[in-house]
Design a protein around this motif. Structure first.
Motif, short mmCIF file in Angstrom:
data_model
loop_
_atom_site.label_atom_id
_atom_site.label_comp_id
_atom_site.label_asym_id
_atom_site.label_seq_id
_atom_site.Cartn_x
_atom_site.Cartn_y
_atom_site.Cartn_z
N SER A 75 0.85 -1.20 0.00
CA SER A 75 0.00 0.00 0.00
C SER A 75 0.88 1.24 0.00
O SER A 75 2.11 1.16 0.18
CB SER A 75 -0.92 0.00 1.23
N ILE A 76 0.24 2.38 -0.19
CA ILE A 76 0.95 3.66 -0.16
C ILE A 76 1.10 4.09 1.30
O ILE A 76 0.11 4.15 2.04
CB ILE A 76 0.18 4.74 -0.94
N PRO A 77 2.34 4.38 1.75
CA PRO A 77 2.51 4.86 3.14
C PRO A 77 1.79 6.18 3.36
O PRO A 77 1.58 6.96 2.42
CB PRO A 77 4.03 5.04 3.26
N ASP A 78 1.43 6.45 4.61
CA ASP A 78 0.72 7.69 4.92
C ASP A 78 1.67 8.88 5.12
O ASP A 78 1.24 10.02 5.08
CB ASP A 78 -0.10 7.51 6.21
N ASP A 79 2.95 8.58 5.30
CA ASP A 79 3.93 9.63 5.60
C ASP A 79 4.69 10.02 4.33
O ASP A 79 5.29 9.18 3.67
CB ASP A 79 4.91 9.11 6.67
N LYS A 80 4.68 11.33 4.01
CA LYS A 80 5.37 11.80 2.81
C LYS A 80 6.88 11.59 2.92
O LYS A 80 7.55 11.25 1.93
CB LYS A 80 5.06 13.28 2.58
N GLU A 81 7.44 11.78 4.12
CA GLU A 81 8.88 11.57 4.31
C GLU A 81 9.25 10.13 4.03
O GLU A 81 10.30 9.85 3.43
CB GLU A 81 9.28 11.95 5.74
N LEU A 82 8.39 9.20 4.43
CA LEU A 82 8.67 7.79 4.18
C LEU A 82 8.63 7.48 2.69
O LEU A 82 9.47 6.73 2.18
CB LEU A 82 7.65 6.91 4.93
N VAL A 83 7.67 8.07 2.00
CA VAL A 83 7.60 7.90 0.55
C VAL A 83 8.88 8.40 -0.10
O VAL A 83 9.48 7.72 -0.95
CB VAL A 83 6.38 8.64 -0.04
N SER A 84 9.35 9.57 0.32
CA SER A 84 10.58 10.15 -0.24
C SER A 84 11.77 9.25 0.06
O SER A 84 12.64 9.03 -0.81
CB SER A 84 10.81 11.54 0.35
#
Length: 779
Positions: free
Chosen positions: A532-541
């Motif tokens: 799934s897509i993580p909820d945290d933008k920093e984690l996505v980056s």
């Protein structure tokens, strides 16, 4: 008006005397211009680009160029592999070798994807590893092969994308770098076609012969398509010329009757394409057969009319030059008018927003202009050679031959059954108008003809689990950088991608959301719950940065460097123009809902063909209406009568109605070839009507009787009308030998239209003249 027409005819007769006097100069001039044209043909530039169908300022092309500036070339070369088990050592070894050979030898090769060459992410204690699941040395032990297979199936977005769920099919995909801008004028120079040709050479090597390989992709398709049509167009034209020559020999039984139309047709073609060579106008060799055969058609039609009048007068008087002057005097004006109306009909294609259709209209119109000039100058000059003869005793005594007598009797029958003729004509037209409403644009492979090798292969590939040919790309562009890393944006992107995957005909959907979800799962010990897509933008980056640092390159195909523009790619298994339009309308609305601050865009091969379908529909209606209006106005002006102009148009609408109505009932789709039938036939069919009405008007002025005028018109021009129609029909029979349904339909419905035009002129036109009496009261 009739006296004015007589004066015009006299001027043509006077011009014929000048032509005969300058005959050697005219022949020398024709030879000289043909030589110049031949030199020009050597300078011809072929438009071999895949974009040659669209105008450069077309919104579709603008969007395509914008897309390529961000994501690069959207072209690829793909190979379908079929085997009992694509994970067997032998097949894996072959796929590795073929993939690497394509990547090393194909010009503009970029990213390679297959079972043996892919970005496979695995988690480690130190982070991520991105690499192949198949080692450099292909294993042979069953347990090693099983492990490779299990790893491949662990990534669900590879299943039925790179290999089928039954392990019987695999997909090798090689993306291409952007092509350089080029003025290539041949298939050997244009980058896309060079790539296609080289790809086919590679997979057709002996070492791959025993494997069931099928190459596709736009470079391969376009190379195969152009190679096929080059041969097919040449074959059809050669066969048409042969049939036409035989028909001319049997009908005219004259060396000059055969040679003059052929020389005229060849010369007009040389002038047209030679002129393009000198002017630097590129031509499309996939459709050049249309203006070529039109040049042949009008050259024969114009020549036969002159020959018909010449022969009639020559048999009566035995005086050659007098017969020439008579023939040009009586045919010069109607031939000029028919050429003008045909050119007007062909130039109506200029209002179609498809570059190739415009080119067809322009080149065909120029061919008609050249054919008219050559016929009117060359035919009298050639006929003037020879001695006078004694009048034919039987022909002069009986007032014509057996054909003329049959036509006169036929005219008597027509004039005695007006009600029946108009009733039957009305019923047929109404029935066919209903059929006309059923005609639709349909550019699916099976509708175009699966007997054509390259099309049959493409259709087969599109119907496999992993193969596809058509695709479209949705772009979502934001104004601020890094916006594409926002979890909400990525989640909405995934929602949109899932909705697209449920659309009819869609087989595969790709986006960066697949990569992000896979990275998140990998970083959580491959737990499927974290796909799934993580909820945290920093984690996505961090995930994306870690992916790039580990050597992953696939993400750059789905998002730009600044993370402002996202891309969703959908591959489809069938071309459904109407369905695509619905999908894209929905996507534009849905994108606005999910991404209110973003700009929506859509490009791709499926978009190009769907847009072409819209252009064909609108262009068919627009060009036919313009041709109809222009020709009607011309006929009213020339005949100086609204009634006469309308009478002339009624039988000339019939061919388009006949062809279109039958297309509807037989479920024949409207495509690039069938769309040109209407305006083209309108231009050709009006020729016979003009000859009939023009001569009938002259005879009425001489006799003061409609009945006598019609009977004399059948006697003098009826034979020529029948012969020209028959020769045209036989010439288009060559199309019926083609395995390509588009060529076959063009020939078949053109034949139907020509016969409908002849029948309308022989049955309907004389009845309408008798009923309406457009030339005034009888004397």
């Amino acid at each position: 008006m009739t006296k004015k027409l007589e004066k015009i005819n006299k001027k043509f007769g006077k011009a014929a005397k000048t032509i005969v006097r300058l005959r050697w100069m005219i022949i020398a001039g024709l030879i000289f211009l043909n030589i110049i044209a031949i030199i020009g043909i050597k300078r011809i530039q072929i438009d071999v680009s895949n974009e040659s169908w669209f105008l450069q300022d077309d919104p579709l092309m603008v969007a395509k160029h914008e897309f390529e500036e961000i994501f690069g070339n959207n072209d690829y070369v793909a190979v379908l592999v079929e085997a009992d088990n694509v994970f067997s050592p032998e097949i894996l070894r072959m796929m590795r070798e073929l993939g690497q050979e394509l990547k090393s030898k194909l010009p503009y090769a970029d990213k390679l994807m297959s079972i043996t060459d892919l970005d496979f992410t695995r988690g480690t204690e130190d982070g991520l590893i991105v690499g192949n699941i198949v080692p450099n040395e292909i294993p042979t032990k069953p347990e090693a092969i099983t492990e490779i297979k299990q790893l491949a199936f662990s990534k669900q977005f590879f299943v039925n994308r790179l290999f089928s769920d039954d392990c019987k099919q695999a997909w090798i995909l090689l993306r291409l770098r952007s092509y350089p801008e080029t003025d290539a004028t041949s298939m050997e120079e244009y980058p896309q076609l060079v790539v296609g040709k080289k790809a086919l050479e590679i997979i057709r090597q002996d070492k791959y012969k025993n494997f069931n390989l099928k190459a596709t992709g736009m470079p391969v398709l376009n190379h195969e398509k152009r190679s096929y049509y080059n041969k097919e167009a040449g074959r059809i034209f050669g066969l048409s010329i042969l049939i036409t020559i035989v028909a001319l020999i049997l009908l005219l039984r004259s060396v000059r009757g055969v040679s003059v139309p052929i020389i005229t047709a060849v010369s007009s073609i040389l002038w047209t394409f030679g002129g393009m060579g000198w002017l630097g106008i590129k031509l499309d060799n996939t459709v050049m057969i249309v203006p070529v055969l039109l040049a042949l058609a009008v050259s024969i039609g114009y020549s036969v009319h002159i020959f018909n009048f010449f022969k009639q007068k020559f048999l009566y008087t035995g005086k050659r030059k007098e017969a020439i002057f008579y023939a040009v005097e009586h045919t010069g004006w109607p031939i000029f008018f028919t050429a003008a109306t045909t050119i007007a009909a062909l130039f109506s294609f200029f209002f179609v927003n498809i570059k190739t259709i415009r080119w067809m209209g322009l080149s065909a119109g120029v061919c008609v202009i050249a054919a008219y000039i050559i016929v009117m100058l060359f035919t009298p000059a050639i006929l003037s050679f020879g001695k006078d003869k004694k009048p034919h005793p039987e022909y002069a005594k009986k007032g014509g031959g057996w054909a003329e007598h049959i036509l006169v009797k036929f005219s008597d029958w027509v004039l005695s059954h007006p009600a029946q003729i108009l009733t039957i004509f009305g019923i047929i037209v109404i029935a066919l108008l209903v059929g006309l409403t059923k005609v639709e644009v349909d550019m699916r492979m099976e509708k175009m003809g699966l007997k054509v090798p390259f099309r049959a292969k493409l259709w087969y590939i599109n119907n496999t689990k992993v193969g596809s040919m058509w695709s479209y790309d949705v772009t979502i562009a934001f104004k601020e950088n890094e916006r594409a890393k926002d979890p909400e944006v990525l989640k909405n992107l995934d929602i949109l991608a899932n909705e697209i995957s449920k659309f009819p005909a869609v087989k595969k959907v790709y986006s960066i959301a697949d990569i992000v979800k896979d990275l998140n799962q990998v970083m959580h010990s491959d737990n499927p719950e974290h796909y799934s897509i993580p909820d945290d933008k920093e984690l996505v980056s961090q995930l994306l940065l870690l992916y790039e640092m580990s050597g992953g390159t696939e993400a750059e195909n789905w998002v730009d460097y600044d993370y402002t523009t996202l891309r969703i790619s959908a591959e489809v298994g069938d071309f459904l123009a109407k369905e695509f339009e619905k999908q894209w309308d929905y996507l534009e609305i849905r994108t606005g809902e999910l991404f209110p601050d973003a700009k929506f865009g859509i490009v791709g091969v499926a978009v190009q063909f769907s847009t072409m379908a819209v252009y064909i529909t609108k262009g068919q209606i627009r060009s036919l209406l313009i041709a109809l209006i222009v020709i009607t106005i011309l006929m009213m002006i020339v005949f100086n009568s609204v009634k006469t102009g309308l009478i002339g148009m009624i039988p000339n609408i019939a061919p388009a109605i006949f062809a279109g109505g039958l297309m509807g009932y037989f479920e024949t789709p409207l495509d690039m070839m069938t769309m040109i039938i209407g305006p083209m036939i309108l231009g050709l069919a009006v020729d016979d009507t003009i000859h009939f009405i023009n001569h009938c008007k002259l005879e009425f002025w001489r006799t003061g009787s409609y009945e006598k005028a019609i009977r004399e018109t059948f006697r003098t021009v009826g034979k020529a009308l029948f012969m020209t129609s028959l020769i045209l029909v036989l010439g288009f029979v060559a199309y019926l030998t083609s395995l390509d349904k588009m060529y076959f339909r063009l020939g078949g419905y053109t034949i139907v239209a020509i016969l409908a035009a002849l029948l309308a002129d022989f049955f309907v036109t004389p009845v309408l003249i008798m009923l309406v009496k457009p030339f005034g009261k009888e004397r």
